[in-house]
Design a protein around this motif. Structure first.
Motif, PDB file in Angstrom:
ATOM      1  N   ILE A   1       0.871  -1.171   0.000  1.00 48.94           N
ATOM      2  CA  ILE A   1       0.000   0.000   0.000  1.00 48.94           C
ATOM      3  C   ILE A   1       0.913   1.226   0.000  1.00 48.94           C
ATOM      4  CG2 ILE A   1      -1.875   1.221   1.196  1.00 48.94           C
ATOM      5  CD1 ILE A   1      -2.948  -1.522   0.996  1.00 48.94           C
ATOM      6  N   SER A   2       0.769   2.081  -1.000  1.00 46.54           N
ATOM      7  CA  SER A   2       1.630   3.257  -1.120  1.00 46.54           C
ATOM      8  C   SER A   2       1.204   4.359  -0.140  1.00 46.54           C
ATOM      9  CB  SER A   2       1.589   3.772  -2.557  1.00 46.54           C
ATOM     10  OG  SER A   2       2.181   2.824  -3.428  1.00 46.54           O
ATOM     11  N   LYS A   3       2.171   5.168   0.265  1.00 41.24           N
ATOM     12  CA  LYS A   3       1.943   6.229   1.263  1.00 41.24           C
ATOM     13  C   LYS A   3       1.732   7.602   0.616  1.00 41.24           C
ATOM     14  CE  LYS A   3       3.894   4.271   5.367  1.00 41.24           C
ATOM     15  NZ  LYS A   3       4.117   2.884   4.893  1.00 41.24           N
ATOM     16  N   GLU A   4       0.936   8.438   1.301  1.00 40.07           N
ATOM     17  CA  GLU A   4       0.645   9.792   0.829  1.00 40.07           C
ATOM     18  C   GLU A   4       1.930  10.607   0.669  1.00 40.07           C
ATOM     19  OE1 GLU A   4      -2.749  11.825   1.506  1.00 40.07           O
ATOM     20  OE2 GLU A   4      -3.620   9.891   0.945  1.00 40.07           O
TER      21      GLU A   4
ATOM     22  N   ARG B   1       1.920   7.628  -3.223  1.00 37.61           N
ATOM     23  CA  ARG B   1       0.650   7.731  -3.947  1.00 37.61           C
ATOM     24  C   ARG B   1       0.772   8.719  -5.112  1.00 37.61           C
ATOM     25  NH1 ARG B   1      -2.524   4.398  -1.090  1.00 37.61           N
ATOM     26  NH2 ARG B   1      -4.486   4.891  -2.130  1.00 37.61           N
TER      27      ARG B   1
ATOM     28  N   ASP C   1      -5.706   1.424  -8.220  1.00 39.50           N
ATOM     29  CA  ASP C   1      -5.591   0.061  -7.675  1.00 39.50           C
ATOM     30  C   ASP C   1      -4.129  -0.264  -7.331  1.00 39.50           C
ATOM     31  OD1 ASP C   1      -8.276  -0.594  -7.662  1.00 39.50           O
ATOM     32  OD2 ASP C   1      -8.181  -1.987  -9.353  1.00 39.50           O
TER      33      ASP C   1
ATOM     34  N   LEU D   1      -1.877   1.763  -6.272  1.00 36.47           N
ATOM     35  CA  LEU D   1      -1.529   2.454  -5.021  1.00 36.47           C
ATOM     36  C   LEU D   1      -2.031   1.679  -3.807  1.00 36.47           C
ATOM     37  CD1 LEU D   1      -2.293   6.198  -5.887  1.00 36.47           C
ATOM     38  CD2 LEU D   1      -0.333   4.793  -6.543  1.00 36.47           C
ATOM     39  N   ASN D   2      -3.062   0.835  -4.040  1.00 31.01           N
ATOM     40  CA  ASN D   2      -3.642   0.017  -2.977  1.00 31.01           C
ATOM     41  C   ASN D   2      -3.185  -1.441  -3.053  1.00 31.01           C
ATOM     42  OD1 ASN D   2      -5.001   2.250  -1.896  1.00 31.01           O
ATOM     43  ND2 ASN D   2      -6.622   2.044  -3.419  1.00 31.01           N
TER      44      ASN D   2
ATOM     45  N   LYS E   1      -3.170  -3.511  -5.610  1.00 32.07           N
ATOM     46  CA  LYS E   1      -4.017  -4.413  -6.415  1.00 32.07           C
ATOM     47  C   LYS E   1      -3.641  -4.389  -7.901  1.00 32.07           C
ATOM     48  CE  LYS E   1      -6.968  -5.829  -3.215  1.00 32.07           C
ATOM     49  NZ  LYS E   1      -5.842  -6.053  -2.281  1.00 32.07           N
TER      50      LYS E   1
END
Ligand code: QAP
Ligand code: CO
Length: 173
Positions: free
Chosen positions: A16-19, A56, A140, A142-143, A145
């Motif tokens: 999961i990528s970070k802001e 992100r 997706d 960035l999450n 997927k």
């Protein structure tokens, strides 16, 4: 500068990528490298995790009616948020991280995208059709997927079998 692309089944693609919090020169350099990577790989879209950076950030360059990809059309999307999703569309998707495979995937037809540009300025756009598909595909990433996770069981099995076969061929040659 072109960066190496992370390909399936590398586990990094599940992260999961970070802001993004700093809209500085190093971010601008990274966005330029992402652009070179996408263009030299013949892509329409690229997420930061595909070049091994878990932030992100995604870029999109959807060709115009003549099929031309121009730098003015480039969309640099940071910390995106989707809203107002409506309808459904089926599109044959591919991914630079899953080379040579294309499958029909169902997505929302229309949506609103809220995001920040490279200078930290907030933007809101409406998207439909291919642009809408591409935005959903990249978010997706960035999450953590991939589009192949949306395939029904039978088609996913077939994909895994063919992909493994192709990878064996690659290691032999
Ligand atoms: C995501 O996909 C996307 O297999 C971007 O050998 C997908 O740029 C946006 C590519 C569907 C809109 C609709 C794939 C290049 C590029 C490959 C890509 C390949 C070479 C995929
Ligand atoms: Co992709």
């Amino acid at each position: 500068m072109k960066l190496p692309i992370v390909v399936y089944p590398n586990k990094r693609l599940k992260e999961i990528s970070k802001e993004v919090t700093e809209f500085d020169a190093s971010l601008h350099k990274f966005l330029d490298d992402m652009y070179d990577t996408m263009i030299e790989s013949n892509g329409l879209g690229l997420a930061a995790i595909q070049v091994d950076v878990a932030i992100r950030v995604l870029i999109l360059s959807i060709p115009d009616e003549e099929g031309e990809q121009s730098y003015d059309e480039l969309l640099e999307v940071i910390n995106p948020v989707l809203s107002n999703m409506t309808g459904t569309i089926v599109y044959q998707e591919g991914c630079l991280s899953v080379p040579t495979f294309y499958e029909d995937i169902e997505r929302y037809e229309k949506l609103t995208l809220t995001y920040f540009d490279r200078h930290g300025k907030k933007n809101v756009i409406e998207a439909e059709g291919l642009l809408s598909v591409a935005i959903q595909h990249e978010i997706d990433h960035l999450n953590g997927k991939l589009f192949i996770e949306k395939l029904p069981y039978g088609r996913r099995k077939k994909f895994e079998k063919e992909y493994k076969k192709l990878q064996k061929q690659k290691t032999r040659s």
